[in-house]
Design an enzyme around this catalytic site. Structure first.
Site, PDB file in Angstrom:
ATOM      1  N   TYR A 176      12.461  18.378 -12.610  1.00  0.00           N
ATOM      2  CA  TYR A 176      12.633  18.796 -11.198  1.00  0.00           C
ATOM      3  C   TYR A 176      13.288  17.391 -10.381  1.00  0.00           C
ATOM      4  O   TYR A 176      14.009  17.688  -9.272  1.00  0.00           O
ATOM      5  CB  TYR A 176      11.197  19.152 -10.600  1.00  0.00           C
ATOM      6  CG  TYR A 176      10.321  18.168 -10.255  1.00  0.00           C
ATOM      7  CD1 TYR A 176      10.353  17.311  -8.994  1.00  0.00           C
ATOM      8  CD2 TYR A 176       9.509  17.556 -11.137  1.00  0.00           C
ATOM      9  CE1 TYR A 176       9.510  16.160  -8.663  1.00  0.00           C
ATOM     10  CE2 TYR A 176       8.437  16.438 -10.907  1.00  0.00           C
ATOM     11  CZ  TYR A 176       8.654  15.883  -9.794  1.00  0.00           C
ATOM     12  OH  TYR A 176       7.855  14.666  -9.374  1.00  0.00           O
ATOM     13  N   GLY A 204      19.010  14.020 -17.236  1.00  0.00           N
ATOM     14  CA  GLY A 204      17.418  14.722 -17.200  1.00  0.00           C
ATOM     15  C   GLY A 204      17.407  16.244 -16.957  1.00  0.00           C
ATOM     16  O   GLY A 204      18.421  16.599 -16.537  1.00  0.00           O
ATOM     17  N   CYS A 222       4.913   5.950  -4.847  1.00  0.00           N
ATOM     18  CA  CYS A 222       5.172   7.060  -4.183  1.00  0.00           C
ATOM     19  C   CYS A 222       5.698   6.852  -2.807  1.00  0.00           C
ATOM     20  O   CYS A 222       6.583   7.573  -2.339  1.00  0.00           O
ATOM     21  CB  CYS A 222       3.929   7.935  -4.468  1.00  0.00           C
ATOM     22  SG  CYS A 222       3.883   9.605  -3.255  1.00  0.00           S
ATOM     23  N   LEU A 225       0.779  -1.183  -0.098  1.00  0.00           N
ATOM     24  CA  LEU A 225       0.065   0.027   0.063  1.00  0.00           C
ATOM     25  C   LEU A 225       0.878   1.330   0.070  1.00  0.00           C
ATOM     26  O   LEU A 225       2.093   1.268   0.440  1.00  0.00           O
ATOM     27  CB  LEU A 225      -0.884   0.224   1.210  1.00  0.00           C
ATOM     28  CG  LEU A 225      -2.353  -0.951   1.132  1.00  0.00           C
ATOM     29  CD1 LEU A 225      -2.931  -0.713   2.397  1.00  0.00           C
ATOM     30  CD2 LEU A 225      -3.130  -0.415   0.010  1.00  0.00           C
ATOM     31  N   HIS A 250       4.511  39.218   9.577  1.00  0.00           N
ATOM     32  CA  HIS A 250       5.888  40.139   9.376  1.00  0.00           C
ATOM     33  C   HIS A 250       6.708  39.840  10.761  1.00  0.00           C
ATOM     34  O   HIS A 250       6.174  39.654  11.846  1.00  0.00           O
ATOM     35  CB  HIS A 250       5.966  41.754   9.661  1.00  0.00           C
ATOM     36  CG  HIS A 250       7.076  42.541   9.675  1.00  0.00           C
ATOM     37  ND1 HIS A 250       7.837  42.323   8.506  1.00  0.00           N
ATOM     38  CD2 HIS A 250       7.723  42.847  10.658  1.00  0.00           C
ATOM     39  CE1 HIS A 250       9.005  42.997   8.737  1.00  0.00           C
ATOM     40  NE2 HIS A 250       9.052  43.352  10.159  1.00  0.00           N
TER      41      HIS A 250
END
Length: 479
Positions: free
Chosen positions: A187, A184, A47, A43, A447
């Site tokens: 990214y 390649g 990825c 599972l 900020h």
């Protein structure tokens, strides 16, 4: 067992338990459907187990080592830090197992049936499931194909070697290459190249034939040239590989770059190329599911195939091979099965690189906007002018905003710098809502923060950025 002798009745069958598959399974269960999820390995798919997560653990290791080395700037003193890749591999495996256990628990909590094995279509409403010597037939009402893809091997690479790695194997490397060639221009190539450079490798990036630069906006490419030179990463552009030479402890590529031949040697080679969809064993020809010439399954905006009750998501479909695409398509397919009017739209899909510094991009590049005939306004804000970037010592990079001059609607946002991966979501939300520049100027920004860089990049469209030196106006020519 004779095929068709007994078919187990099921509601929704999902083939593949990667990001697209398990997100689809959980969403379908949330919507009241009974779900069976088939996975032949583990599972989480590629990825979790081989790709996204392991590679990001690698890039994090490089970033943390660099931070330790910069500790003197913060008054941190001590012995030199060493890197132990075996401990990183142990930590990586522990993280993967924790995340996989979490997915299993979520499936169990949603009462999703998980079956192990290889599934393929026998008919428009039946799949066969093989698991070792066991074979079963399941009849379904709806099905989702989420079988992913595998990296293509370049035609010039004839040999197999443990020194040649792809996107599924690079994070399992048990040593730091002395010299690493990265082939390649995407990214992933950048992530791997920069990560191993930070960990001690001598890195050369080879951009494949027809690629003079990386797949980003021209401003990002210019910044990358400076950053890569600073990191002493060599780049060979527009390189056609003529031949490869693999030896026991080294390898070499002979390349032709703009008519100039050269041989580049290394201890390891990483290849980042396009992927091939995992559809060959599905039996799609039996059920009339349409595919394009390259094998990807054709789907509509709901991820529905040419068979109304069969859907496909993720890397088996056309488009970028991104987990976020699979996740969105998976949820959309589950909702469509439940009768909802859902759809996927990847107009503003983000492309991010977990490099040092990070890169994030969404919407049109400057070149794309020009090709489409837009009259553009461009706001550019360097992070050297951002207070927070200065105080944390992360001044490399910029934020660039592209706007339609006619109606001030935002067209694209491109970032290089600390916090870019998180900050790009603000830009995507704005573009999805067809925001104009004033919609990003009006809100309040924390900020100090890098967020203020986005504000000043948009303000730069109107020449209102406080922390940019004003450009002197040219004297108007007298008519």
């Amino acid at each position: 067992m004779v095929v068709g002798e007994l078919a187990h009745e099921r509601d929704v069958i999902i083939i593949g338990g990667g990001p697209g598959g398990y997100h689809a399974a959980i969403r379908a269960a949330q919507l009241g459907r009974s779900v069976t999820l088939v996975e032949r390995n583990q599972l989480g798919g590629i990825c979790l187990n081989k790709g996204c997560i392991p590679s990001k653990i690698l890039t994090q290791a490089g970033e943390k080592l660099t931070s330790f080395q910069e500790g003197e700037n913060w008054g941190l003193e001590g012995d030199a830090v060493s890197f132990n890749i075996k401990k990183l591999q142990q930590s990586k495996q522990k993280t993967i197992e924790q995340l996989r256990t979490g997915i299993e628990a979520l499936c169990q909590a949603n009462e999703i049936e998980i079956l192990e094995g290889s599934a393929f279509f026998l008919a428009e409403d039946k799949v066969g499931l093989e698991n070792g010597d066991k074979f079963d037939v399941f009849k379904f009402k709806d099905a989702i194909i989420a079988t992913g893809g595998a990296p293509k091997k370049p035609q010039w690479l004839k040999e197999n070697s443990e020194r040649v790695l792809d996107i599924h194997s690079i994070a399992d490397l048990g040593e730091i290459p002395g010299k690493l060639l990265v082939y390649g221009s995407d990214y992933i190539a950048l992530e791997i190249g920069m990560a191993y450079q930070a960990l001690g490798s001598e890195v050369t990036l080879i951009l494949d034939e027809g690629k003079a630069d990386f797949d980003f906006d021209q401003s990002i490419c210019r910044e990358l040239k400076r950053i890569l030179k600073k990191k002493k990463i060599n780049v060979v552009r527009n390189a056609a590989v003529i031949e490869s030479h693999l030896q026991e402890e080294s390898l070499a590529l002979t390349v032709d770059s703009k008519g100039k031949k050269e041989t580049v040697s290394a201890t390891h080679l990483f290849v980042s190329t396009s992927i091939k969809p995992n559809t060959d064993q599905l039996g799609l020809n039996r059920i009339g599911v349409m595919q394009c010439e390259s094998g990807f399954i054709k789907v509509d905006h709901q991820s529905r195939t040419s068979q109304n009750h069969i859907f496909a998501v993720g890397d088996v479909t056309e488009g970028p091979a991104l987990a976020l695409k699979a996740i969105k398509q998976g949820k959309t397919a589950a909702e469509a099965i439940a009768g909802m009017e859902s759809e996927s739209d990847f107009t503003f899909v983000p492309i991010v690189a977990h490099t040092e510094p990070p890169i994030a991009s969404a919407g049109l590049t400057e070149a794309q906007a020009l090709d489409l005939g837009y009259d553009m306004e461009i706001g550019h804000f360097p992070l050297t002018a951002n207070g927070y970037s200065t105080l944390i010592g992360k001044k490399d990079g910029f934020i660039k905003v592209i706007s339609n001059k006619e109606n001030h609607v935002l067209l694209g946002i491109h970032m290089v710098g600390h916090g870019a991966v998180e900050l790009i979501s603000s830009g995507i939300t704005a573009m999805e809502m067809a925001a104009r520049d004033e919609d990003l100027i009006f809100p309040n920004y924390p900020h100090p923060s890098v967020n203020e860089g986005l504000l000043e990049a948009v303000e730069a469209l109107k020449k209102q950025a406080i922390h940019l030196t004003p450009i002197k106006k040219k004297e108007r020519l007298k008519v």
